[in-house]
Design a protein around this motif. Structure first.
Motif, PDB file in Angstrom:
ATOM      1  N   VAL A 129     -38.761 -39.859  31.088  1.00  0.00           N
ATOM      2  CA  VAL A 129     -37.686 -39.745  32.091  1.00  0.00           C
ATOM      3  C   VAL A 129     -37.867 -40.856  33.126  1.00  0.00           C
ATOM      4  O   VAL A 129     -36.909 -41.430  33.605  1.00  0.00           O
ATOM      5  CB  VAL A 129     -37.740 -38.358  32.762  1.00  0.00           C
ATOM      6  CG1 VAL A 129     -36.777 -38.294  33.927  1.00  0.00           C
ATOM      7  CG2 VAL A 129     -37.428 -37.277  31.747  1.00  0.00           C
ATOM      8  N   PRO A 152     -40.012 -44.621  22.162  1.00  0.00           N
ATOM      9  CA  PRO A 152     -38.652 -44.142  22.443  1.00  0.00           C
ATOM     10  C   PRO A 152     -37.891 -45.195  23.243  1.00  0.00           C
ATOM     11  O   PRO A 152     -38.396 -45.700  24.245  1.00  0.00           O
ATOM     12  CB  PRO A 152     -38.875 -42.886  23.278  1.00  0.00           C
ATOM     13  CG  PRO A 152     -40.286 -42.485  23.043  1.00  0.00           C
ATOM     14  CD  PRO A 152     -41.027 -43.750  22.767  1.00  0.00           C
ATOM     15  N   GLU A 163     -48.713 -37.099  26.955  1.00  0.00           N
ATOM     16  CA  GLU A 163     -47.265 -37.127  26.719  1.00  0.00           C
ATOM     17  C   GLU A 163     -46.930 -36.354  25.452  1.00  0.00           C
ATOM     18  O   GLU A 163     -45.902 -35.677  25.381  1.00  0.00           O
ATOM     19  CB  GLU A 163     -46.783 -38.575  26.610  1.00  0.00           C
ATOM     20  CG  GLU A 163     -46.822 -39.326  27.920  1.00  0.00           C
ATOM     21  CD  GLU A 163     -46.020 -38.620  28.999  1.00  0.00           C
ATOM     22  OE1 GLU A 163     -44.878 -38.193  28.729  1.00  0.00           O
ATOM     23  OE2 GLU A 163     -46.546 -38.465  30.119  1.00  0.00           O
ATOM     24  N   PRO A 169     -41.587 -34.881  30.374  1.00  0.00           N
ATOM     25  CA  PRO A 169     -42.025 -36.115  29.721  1.00  0.00           C
ATOM     26  C   PRO A 169     -41.870 -37.325  30.628  1.00  0.00           C
ATOM     27  O   PRO A 169     -40.869 -37.444  31.347  1.00  0.00           O
ATOM     28  CB  PRO A 169     -41.100 -36.221  28.511  1.00  0.00           C
ATOM     29  CG  PRO A 169     -40.639 -34.836  28.253  1.00  0.00           C
ATOM     30  CD  PRO A 169     -40.588 -34.151  29.590  1.00  0.00           C
ATOM     31  N   VAL A 209     -45.313 -31.477  33.326  1.00  0.00           N
ATOM     32  CA  VAL A 209     -44.621 -30.855  32.196  1.00  0.00           C
ATOM     33  C   VAL A 209     -43.398 -31.639  31.740  1.00  0.00           C
ATOM     34  O   VAL A 209     -42.930 -31.469  30.619  1.00  0.00           O
ATOM     35  CB  VAL A 209     -44.208 -29.398  32.521  1.00  0.00           C
ATOM     36  CG1 VAL A 209     -45.439 -28.530  32.599  1.00  0.00           C
ATOM     37  CG2 VAL A 209     -43.412 -29.321  33.791  1.00  0.00           C
ATOM     38  N   PRO A 242     -49.404 -28.728  29.165  1.00  0.00           N
ATOM     39  CA  PRO A 242     -49.891 -27.754  28.195  1.00  0.00           C
ATOM     40  C   PRO A 242     -51.098 -28.319  27.449  1.00  0.00           C
ATOM     41  O   PRO A 242     -51.142 -29.497  27.127  1.00  0.00           O
ATOM     42  CB  PRO A 242     -48.710 -27.574  27.239  1.00  0.00           C
ATOM     43  CG  PRO A 242     -47.517 -28.038  27.986  1.00  0.00           C
ATOM     44  CD  PRO A 242     -47.992 -29.075  28.950  1.00  0.00           C
ATOM     45  N   LEU A 301     -34.561 -34.353  26.976  1.00  0.00           N
ATOM     46  CA  LEU A 301     -35.747 -34.994  27.541  1.00  0.00           C
ATOM     47  C   LEU A 301     -36.819 -35.274  26.501  1.00  0.00           C
ATOM     48  O   LEU A 301     -37.570 -36.236  26.626  1.00  0.00           O
ATOM     49  CB  LEU A 301     -36.340 -34.112  28.655  1.00  0.00           C
ATOM     50  CG  LEU A 301     -35.438 -33.891  29.860  1.00  0.00           C
ATOM     51  CD1 LEU A 301     -36.177 -33.120  30.932  1.00  0.00           C
ATOM     52  CD2 LEU A 301     -34.957 -35.217  30.439  1.00  0.00           C
ATOM     53  N   ASN A 302     -36.893 -34.423  25.500  1.00  0.00           N
ATOM     54  CA  ASN A 302     -37.940 -34.628  24.500  1.00  0.00           C
ATOM     55  C   ASN A 302     -37.497 -35.669  23.476  1.00  0.00           C
ATOM     56  O   ASN A 302     -37.167 -35.350  22.335  1.00  0.00           O
ATOM     57  CB  ASN A 302     -38.315 -33.307  23.827  1.00  0.00           C
ATOM     58  CG  ASN A 302     -39.079 -32.400  24.769  1.00  0.00           C
ATOM     59  OD1 ASN A 302     -39.444 -32.806  25.873  1.00  0.00           O
ATOM     60  ND2 ASN A 302     -39.313 -31.181  24.349  1.00  0.00           N
ATOM     61  N   VAL A 303     -37.502 -36.902  23.916  1.00  0.00           N
ATOM     62  CA  VAL A 303     -37.010 -37.991  23.079  1.00  0.00           C
ATOM     63  C   VAL A 303     -37.988 -38.259  21.937  1.00  0.00           C
ATOM     64  O   VAL A 303     -39.185 -37.963  22.041  1.00  0.00           O
ATOM     65  CB  VAL A 303     -36.828 -39.276  23.910  1.00  0.00           C
ATOM     66  CG1 VAL A 303     -35.729 -39.092  24.921  1.00  0.00           C
ATOM     67  CG2 VAL A 303     -38.132 -39.645  24.616  1.00  0.00           C
ATOM     68  N   LYS A 326     -46.674 -32.832  26.187  1.00  0.00           N
ATOM     69  CA  LYS A 326     -45.429 -32.411  26.823  1.00  0.00           C
ATOM     70  C   LYS A 326     -44.246 -32.499  25.872  1.00  0.00           C
ATOM     71  O   LYS A 326     -43.255 -31.803  26.041  1.00  0.00           O
ATOM     72  CB  LYS A 326     -45.160 -33.293  28.056  1.00  0.00           C
ATOM     73  CG  LYS A 326     -46.161 -33.060  29.177  1.00  0.00           C
ATOM     74  CD  LYS A 326     -45.784 -33.815  30.437  1.00  0.00           C
ATOM     75  CE  LYS A 326     -46.286 -35.243  30.415  1.00  0.00           C
ATOM     76  NZ  LYS A 326     -46.041 -35.928  31.695  1.00  0.00           N
ATOM     77  N   GLN A 332     -32.103 -40.634  32.980  1.00  0.00           N
ATOM     78  CA  GLN A 332     -32.111 -39.214  32.622  1.00  0.00           C
ATOM     79  C   GLN A 332     -32.291 -38.326  33.842  1.00  0.00           C
ATOM     80  O   GLN A 332     -33.010 -38.658  34.781  1.00  0.00           O
ATOM     81  CB  GLN A 332     -33.248 -38.935  31.637  1.00  0.00           C
ATOM     82  CG  GLN A 332     -33.004 -39.490  30.261  1.00  0.00           C
ATOM     83  CD  GLN A 332     -34.129 -39.117  29.309  1.00  0.00           C
ATOM     84  OE1 GLN A 332     -35.252 -38.884  29.724  1.00  0.00           O
ATOM     85  NE2 GLN A 332     -33.815 -39.067  28.029  1.00  0.00           N
ATOM     86  N   VAL A 371     -35.230 -45.752  25.740  1.00  0.00           N
ATOM     87  CA  VAL A 371     -34.457 -45.006  26.728  1.00  0.00           C
ATOM     88  C   VAL A 371     -33.621 -46.017  27.495  1.00  0.00           C
ATOM     89  O   VAL A 371     -34.164 -46.939  28.100  1.00  0.00           O
ATOM     90  CB  VAL A 371     -35.388 -44.233  27.690  1.00  0.00           C
ATOM     91  CG1 VAL A 371     -34.573 -43.496  28.735  1.00  0.00           C
ATOM     92  CG2 VAL A 371     -36.273 -43.268  26.915  1.00  0.00           C
TER      93      VAL A 371
END
Lengths: 642, 1035
Positions: free
Chosen positions: B732, A154, A628, B729, B727, B784, A169-171, A631, A160, A156
């Protein structure tokens, strides 16, 4: 009574509120953004941490554990040891990586790029642009660290908010092509904005950015050209979606970027290191001379730096034999014969198959390429006032051909019945009334393990600092610099890119410069466009064919850049790692004294521990960190073969 | 026995009866002692009807009646020949004053779960560390001594498994380090607040509170007691494994060489150590060098001396104490030592009728010196040194051996533990504190007083590390010369100092008053604290032979700053404590606490607790009907507390930490320190919260001879700090703030029993206590799980925290046939004696997926102690046992495999191993016969993994045994001595445990970062057992 009680309580209350002790304490040791971004020195402090965490595979890099490990055993778990470039007994090929995911550093750079314009009026344009360029260089370096591991990641570029919605956030991953392009664009920005001032070693400038571009774009070009040969596309979703792999048609674009970047470097004040007459010593010195004109970017160390910075290392302590050249554990890694014979070497076997008889062990150095002797220490070489003495054992008599030893096994007749004598540290044996020490002072000891023992005939010389006193060669006492980029590598990058672009003669112009300095016998070999699919190391059986001269250029990299942590990345980007490291059982050159002749012979043997290296096809892409993916499912599909 | 001495004096007979004051019944076995002005003369006891007869001389002046559970009564004889008395119940324990934080109460009216121990019961255990004196004596208090190294004081301490408790000394919060370094002789009592009533300490009470009270002078009518006590101990070290001799060492090395299938495939290798090398050791030409004996002593001394002065009048009372203790370490060089001075002075003065003042001063000075740079490697290196390595080159004592052919890296442990060679580390730990306190009885309101106190404490530890260059030698047999090998250049000196200042101010109003049967004990108080700290060190290379910084070189010198910071707090504290006729008790306590560590708006919190008790035994229906129960009290408490310890020192702010110790870069030769980004501020950050519940029962039977206490507790924590990185990612990239996210619960029970009685003059007591604790994660933020297996295997929410995952060991292969027929294919190199693992999930392979819970990790689930005491006339005997259950450890490195470091030495117990009957037999020949052993074939794994690799570290040990004799007054009073007692005492004399080779108290701390857990810290300094001889004399 009640009244009085109340009065007293009131009095106490008054006392309490008259107290001056405050709960609002000025936090000590914390700086704000204006102080940092508002001055050039502040920006340098801000960048310091980013430089410190750059993905530089240096002395402090653990091949399967990460950067800046600050652990005393880094040298034995180095990338050279992991990939079979060194022989040692410690680690094997790691196909999984260590989850490198430096978005924390990338956020810091993004934060700078986003906020720094607020302070534009505090700087002259030139300074502002230079610092902006430097930030882009740093960001590109971190992305390069990921792109070479994962392919597409990703991209970025925003700072963020962690509380933003999961859609933000879930890129998702960008394609591998876009990722390499992004690295190119950041570096182009850096080249365009930074200055050509090279006075501050250890700090990026225009040429440093160009050198990184030269390396990164060469990697990208190779990945585009050769990934197809792996056949992932048939089954692997990540490759089908362009996340792990590119099209061969995209290769030339990157090779051209690499050539262009090399040309930028050439406009800088750099030249190949040629300060010393003796070509071997000259080559060794190149890595120890902080004022070398060949060095483009240096990671300097400081032995008195706080340990937390990971700016001191143990290279000398763990690469030199103890106790006479190191006061610590002693040597851990050795040069296998497979790599020695890439260089010009004297014959150690006669045409009739019998071993050549040498009068002294050190005669093996005669006729060896000076660059090889600058890269490794052989018997008879000196370090810290002591002389290397490397011998595996003794033959009472040797009346056969070299192959009679059957790669060194005990069961070979010539090795049995006490004819071949091996021994432990300091052991002696008596033959016809004469007492011999079985091994050399620095190995090869049967009763010792992987530490402080010589396997084969060569210790690593590159980066060893001979100027340290032996008593000083301990853990965390070494602080010679790591040469991150040097002109020699850029020449090789350019040469390879040019050759891939079909500019064969121009490519060999660069190869000639390198070989001239190396002292090689043939400076400019003729171009050989014969196709082959057999590699030099381990006779690897590539899944594609290439021109022999291209293979020569690749071997030239292995020769020139040995022990500089390039080889693993090179065989990965060429997509040949799984074939080269396919039961790669390293061969060792072992020296024996032949007692009845009083002569020495050198024999090609399998390594004592029967160690062999194997890389699987999954090594070309490391898995995106599983945690990752847990998540953020948008990081799927996972890389091939996981 | 004294009768013959009295034979010449004229005698008379006194008789009478002793009855119970409450019931009027005759008391049997009451001791009756006749005393003269100078001492005891004659004694007897009452018969079945409570009657006694005693012959006394004319000199006898008093009769003393004593009975367990009853108040001792002294009667003047005068001219009487008949003396009948009634003995009242001894309030005894019930009357005992218990310190509960800012105030005191009695055992009878106590509402919380508070355990208390007197200083006398502590110092019965002879140890340099007062925390070790508490081991096994206080229910719910878990103590684990991890090392007996001089000056170490690393003993772990917690209450009910809750983490580091707050330690308060004389009303001022200090810490465990201060407490552990105190002198036992200056401690009056220790109270442990275990339940919600600790809420009176608010933000710092989360893990319970230990209240230490030092001794004070008393109104002795102007008289003074001077007590001098002294003791000397011999320390022996527990479970220090020995190493193999040369023959065994060679044998194991050869065996390991032959067990490797790959290396011996096709043709067997030659012996690694050939016969010729064995021969000189077999025929006695050479003998093994015993390095353990050369480096370490078997016994070393320790001593403690204490002088205290205690006295006063109604106007002024004082207590002075001066203590000195010295402990030597196990190194034969005698360079590992520690000594400590303790000083304390408590003076109370009645300035006017209403105004009282108190000045308390305390000082601790602890010096520890040890050879530079050895520490944990001392034992490791010595264990690893080969038995064929001489101590000295060519056995010439002028040349310490450094021959790298036999000494790994030329490390000679004899030299490494000797400060004359390697230099030293000197640590000076200095703590001083002074408290000034005024108390004023406010006129006009009876029972109302105002109290104010101010405390200043400073701690100034500094250190001096001198790293020397030294030379070891290699002997060259050919030329009969010695080659020097210089080690450790350049010499360096590091000096450093930490500066810590703490102040505490308390102002309060106290209201203590009874209205008939209504009793009040209330107060309201303001407290504020401030601490700051700073530290720095300087480093220089030494090119001249000096150990002082000023002689060092300018080049490469370095100055380093350590932590700097400050912190403050403000609080209102209060309590309403009421009881009716000591029958119904109720207490409300609270603290309104503010801490500078949290953002404005979230820095104040209110922490209340309520507790109550009902003494059922005071009710008439009990008194009238159930006479075997003397005391029955039901208690309950609930409290809310917080803990700010996990938070950063300052409220989260935007910005960057100057962090030159974490990030740096060299620009153009110059080292530049960098910054690290502060986490994104969380304006809602606060302390974690605790809800603590406790229900207890105190009961006494048999005229208070048998006392029992039961407690059941639960503590729920919520808002434990975590980052949501699990939780969010990582793309960030933010340094995420700590948030109050997680929660856990610990719960358990405690039982203590105590029985005291006597037979004639033989007094005895038997006591025991046991406690159990478990911790469970209730809410836990986690990434998770990828699948249900991942969830089962790697997630922890809703589970106990102490699950040890591992594989299950099966049995041992005893022959080749077993190996061939085993259900899961074994490797080519498998040999008889190998352990196999069970295929737990039955998937045909043994791998990570066979892991399942196999034991518990961490601190013991059960802790218990047993105390036995007896006295007869002047002789007293005390035994304290202590034990734990439900604790497991795992060995590694040297303790789990033979020859773990290649050619270096190994421990002798590995000789108990599988080996061929014929030493030269082929290991891989199916006809080879085997000698079984505890360990598998040398070089084979098998006691490292699975259930085989973990062992129970449960133990019970005799912590303390003491036998004392108090010389009769008659003998000593002539010398002007009031009391003289001599004793013989032992510490850790006996240990019952299944754990071999290692002290069960020493388990280290690695697995999963759980504290106090897992792998054995096998190389650190061992624990000790001591034999002590001592005396105390009072003038």
């Amino acid at each position: 009574m009640k009244k009085r009680l109340l009065a007293y309580i009131a009095l106490l209350g008054a006392l309490v509120f008259s107290q001056c002790r405050q709960l609002d304490l000025e936090p000590k040791g914390i700086m704000g953004e204006p102080e940092l971004f508002g001055t050039e020195y502040g920006v340098k402090m801000y960048f310091t941490g980013l430089y410190n965490w750059l993905p530089i595979e240096d002395f402090q890099y653990y091949a399967n554990d990460g950067y800046r490990k600050n652990d005393w055993g880094t040298e034995k778990n180095s990338q050279g040891a992991m990939s079979g470039e060194y022989f040692n007994t410690w680690i094997s090929v790691d196909n999984d990586g260590f989850g490198y995911w430096p978005y924390d550093r990338i956020r810091e750079v993004n934060n700078f790029i986003q906020s720094f314009p607020n302070y534009k009026d505090k700087f002259p344009d030139e300074t502002f642009n230079k610092l902006m360029g430097e930030a882009h260089f740093l960001r590109a370096y971190f992305y390069f660290g990921m792109a070479k591991r994962y392919g597409g990641v990703p991209i970025v570029t925003e700072v963020q908010d962690p509380l933003a919605s999961s859609e933000v956030l879930n890129v998702s991953r960008n394609t591998e092509y876009d990722t390499w392009k992004f690295i190119h664009d950041d570096l182009q920005f850096a080249i365009d904005n930074m200055l050509s001032d090279t006075k501050e070693t250890g700090r990026a400038n225009k040429y440093v950015a160009a050198a990184l571009m030269s390396r990164a774009m060469l990697y990208a070009g190779s990945v585009a050209k050769y990934t197809e040969s792996l056949g992932f596309k048939a089954t692997e979703l990540a490759t089908q979606q362009g996340l792990a792999g590119m099209e061969p048609s995209q290769a030339n674009e990157f090779f051209e970027y690499a050539v262009a970047a090399g040309k930028v470097v050439e406009t800088g004040p750099y030249s190949l290191y040629n300060k010393l007459e003796d070509k071997a010593t000259n080559f060794a010195r190149l890595f120890l001379d902080d004022s070398s004109p060949e060095t483009i970017f240096l990671k300097e160390y400081n032995r008195n730096s706080p340990r937390g910075n990971a700016l001191q290392h143990n290279y000398d302590a763990l690469m030199s034999p103890a106790p006479d050249m190191s006061s610590f554990v002693g040597a851990e890694s050795f040069v296998p014969l497979d790599f020695m014979e890439l260089y010009d070497m004297p014959a150690y076997t006669n045409p009739d198959g019998t071993p050549v008889r040498f009068d002294s062990r050190g005669d093996i150095r005669d006729g060896m390429e000076p660059r090889a002797r600058g890269t490794m220490y052989l018997d008879g070489d000196e370090l810290r006032g002591k002389t290397f003495s490397i011998q595996r054992g003794i033959y009472r008599t040797f009346d056969g051909v070299a192959t009679d030893i059957q790669r060194g096994v005990n069961s070979a007749p010539i090795n049995s019945n006490g004819n071949r004598i091996l021994g432990g540290k300091g052991w002696t044996t008596e033959i016809n009334g004469v007492t011999y020490t079985i091994t050399g002072a620095h190995g090869n000891f049967e009763d010792q393990g992987g530490e402080n023992n010589a396997f084969g005939s060569a210790f690593i010389r590159k980066y060893i600092n001979p100027d340290m006193a032996t008593a000083d060669v301990r853990d965390w006492r070494s602080d010679q610099s790591w040469v991150v980029f040097r002109l020699g590598e850029v020449y090789l990058n350019t040469a390879e890119a040019l050759y891939e672009l079909g500019k064969r003669e121009e490519a060999f112009d660069y190869i000639a410069k390198i070989r001239e300095r190396a002292g090689a016998k043939v400076v400019r070999p003729a171009i050989d466009m014969t196709m082959t699919n057999i590699g030099s190391i381990n006779k690897a059986n590539y899944t594609y064919s290439l021109e022999k001269s291209l293979q020569f250029i690749r071997d030239e990299r292995a020769r020139e850049l040995y022990a500089e942590n390039h080889w693993w990345w090179d065989i990965r980007r060429w997509r040949t790692a799984d074939q080269i490291l396919n039961n790669f059982r390293q061969r060792l050159l072992s020296c024996y004294y032949v007692a009845d002749e009083g002569k020495y012979i050198y024999l090609d043997e399998d390594n004592r521990f029967n160690r062999q290296w194997n890389a699987s096809k999954s090594c070309y892409y490391e898995p995106i960190p599983w945690g990752e993916i847990g998540k953020n499912n948008n990081l799927l599909p996972q890389n091939p073969l996981y | 026995m004294l009768a013959p001495l009295c034979g010449l004096a004229q005698t008379r007979t006194i008789q009478g009866q002793v009855t119970d004051a409450q019931t009027g019944e005759a008391l049997v076995g009451v001791s009756v002692v006749a005393n003269t002005a100078t001492g005891r003369e004659q004694a007897t006891s009452t018969d079945e009807s409570g009657a006694y007869r005693i012959q006394v001389s004319e000199k006898a002046t008093t009769l003393v009646f004593g009975y367990v559970g009853k108040t001792t009564l002294t009667e003047q004889i005068g001219n009487r020949t008949s003396i009948s008395v009634q003995l009242a119940d001894e309030a005894g324990q019930l009357d005992e004053v218990i310190v509960t934080g800012y105030s005191t109460t009695t055992k009878a009216t106590l509402t919380g779960a508070v355990s208390s121990i007197g200083g006398d019961d502590m110092i019965r255990t002879k140890n340099e560390n007062v925390v070790n004196m508490l081991t096994g004596k206080v229910p719910g208090l878990r103590v684990q001594q991890r090392s007996s190294a001089p000056g170490d004081y690393s003993t772990r301490l917690d209450i009910r498994g809750m983490g580091d408790p707050l330690v308060v000394v004389d009303g001022i919060p200090r810490d465990k380090d201060y407490f552990s370094r105190m002198s036992g002789d200056e401690i009056e009592s220790v109270s442990v607040l275990k339940d919600g009533t600790a809420a009176i300490y608010g933000l710092r009470a989360a893990n319970g509170v230990i209240l230490v009270t030092t001794k004070s002078g008393g109104d002795m009518g102007g008289k003074v007691d001077i007590t001098f006590s002294t003791n000397t101990s011999l320390q022996q070290f527990l479970n220090v494994p020995q190493t193999t001799n040369a023959i065994d060492y060679f044998t194991l090395r050869n065996e390991r060489n032959w067990q490797d299938f790959g290396g011996n495939y096709m043709v067997r290798r030659n012996a690694l150590v050939p016969e010729e090398q064995f021969q000189p050791y077999l025929d006695g030409t050479l003998t093994s060098y015993n390095w353990m004996d050369k480096v370490f002593k078997k016994t070393t001394p320790q001593s403690q001396h204490n002088l205290s002065v205690n006295g006063g009048s109604d106007k002024i009372q004082y207590f002075f104490n001066l203590g000195y203790s010295k402990q030597s370490g196990s190194y034969r060089s005698d360079d590992y030592n520690s000594d400590r001075w303790n000083m304390r002075s408590n003076i109370d003065a009645q300035i006017t009728k209403r105004l009282k003042a108190r000045v308390s001063l305390g000082g601790i000075m602890l010096n520890t010196t040890k050879p530079n740079g050895v520490d944990w490697t001392a034992y490791k290196n010595t264990w690893l040194t080969r038995p064929n390595a001489p101590f000295y080159a060519n056995d010439n004592p002028q040349y310490p051996n450094g021959d790298p052919q036999v000494l790994n890296e030329s490390v000679n442990p004899m030299v490494q533990t000797d400060a004359d060679y390697v230099g030293y580390n000197l640590n000076k730990d200095r703590r001083f504190n002074g408290t000034f306190q005024l108390e004023y009885q406010i006129p006009g309101v009876d029972g109302l007083s105002a109290k104010g106190s101010y405390d200043y404490a400073v701690s100034l530890p500094d250190y001096h590390n001198y790293h020397r260059v030294f030379t070891v030698y290699q002997y060259n047999r050919d030329s009969d010369t010695y080659s020097p090998i210089q080690k450790g250049t350049p010499a360096t000196v590091t000096r450093g100092v930490n500066i810590n200042n703490n102040t505490n101010m308390q102002l309060g109003l106290f209201y203590n008053k009874s209205f008939g049967l209504h009793n009040f004990n209330n107060f309201l108080l303001y407290e504020e604290t401030y601490s700051n700290w700073d530290s720095f060190s300087a480093f220089r290379e030494m090119h001249v032979d000096s150990e002082y910084l000023f002689a060092g070189a300018d080049a490469n010198q370095r100055a380093q700053g350590g932590g700097v910071g400050d912190r403050s707090s403000k609080s209102m504290v209060g309590q309403i404590d009421y009881n009716y006729a000591a029958k119904y008790m109720f207490a409300f306590k609270f603290r309104y606490d503010g801490s500078s560590r949290f953002p404005e708006g979230n820095r104040f919190g209110f922490f209340p607790s309520v507790s109550g008790a009902w003494r059922v035994s005071q009710e008439n229906f009990m008194k009238d009907n159930v006479d075997f129960v003397n005391e029955l009290k039901i208690r309950a408490s609930y409290g809310e507390m917080g803990d700010d310890n996990a938070a950063g020192n300052y409220p989260p702010t935007l910005g960057y930490n100057l962090d030159p110790n974490a990030v740096g870069w060299v620009f153009n030769g110059g080292l530049q320190g960098g910054v690290t980004t502060q986490p994104i501020p969380n304006p809602n950050l606060t302390w974690y919260q605790i809800k603590s519940y406790n229900v207890g029962l105190d009961v006494s039977f048999l005229q208070n001879k048998l006392n029992a206490t039961f407690d059941v507790f639960q503590r729920d924590r919520s808002g434990l700090l975590a980052t949501s990185g699990a939780v969010i990612p990582a793309t960030v990239g933010a340094n995420l703030p700590q948030e109050n996210l997680n929660g856990d619960r610990n719960y358990g029970y405690e039982v203590s029993l105590d029985y005291r009685s006597r037979v004639n003059e033989f007094y005895y007591n038997v006591g025991g206590q046991i406690s159990a604790t478990r911790i469970k994660r209730t809410d836990w933020l986690e990434t998770p799980a990828n699948n249900s297996y991942d969830y089962w295997r790697n997630r922890t929410a809703g589970r106990f925290t102490n699950i040890w995952w591992g594989t299950e060991s099966g049995g041992m292969f005893t022959n080749y046939e077993d190996i061939r027929n085993f259900s899961v294919p074994q490797g080519q190199g498998a040999l008889p004696g190998d352990w196999y693992l069970n295929d737990w999930n039955e998937d045909g392979v043994i791998n990570d997926q066979d892991n399942h819970p196999i034991a518990s990790i961490g601190l013991p689930v059960f802790n218990y102690g047993i105390s036995l005491g007896a006295s007869w006339r002047g002789i007293d005997l005390a035994l304290d046992f202590q034990g734990v259950h439900g604790v497991f450890v795992k060995y590694n490195e040297l303790l789990v495999e033979a020859l773990p470091f290649g050619e270096q030495n190994t421990l002798s117990f590995f000789m108990d191993r599988w080996r061929p009957v014929d030493p030269n037999a082929d290991y891989f020949d199916a006809s080879t016969e085997w000698v079984p052993g505890f360990f598998p074939v040398t070089g084979h794994d098998g006691r490292r993994t699975g259930t085989n690799g973990i062992q129970s570290a449960a133990y019970m040990r005799l912590k303390t045994a003491e036998l004392g004799y108090t010389l009769p007054d008659r003998w000593v009073s002539k010398a002007g001595v009031k009391n003289l007692r001599i004793y013989f005492s032992g510490y850790n004399l006996l240990t019952f445990t299944g754990l071999d080779h290692m002290d069960p108290e020493r388990p280290g701390q690695r697995i999963n970062n759980e504290p106090g857990v897992g792998d054995v810290d096998l190389y650190n300094y061992p624990n000790n057992k001591t034999y002590t001889f001592g005396a105390s004399i009072k003038f």
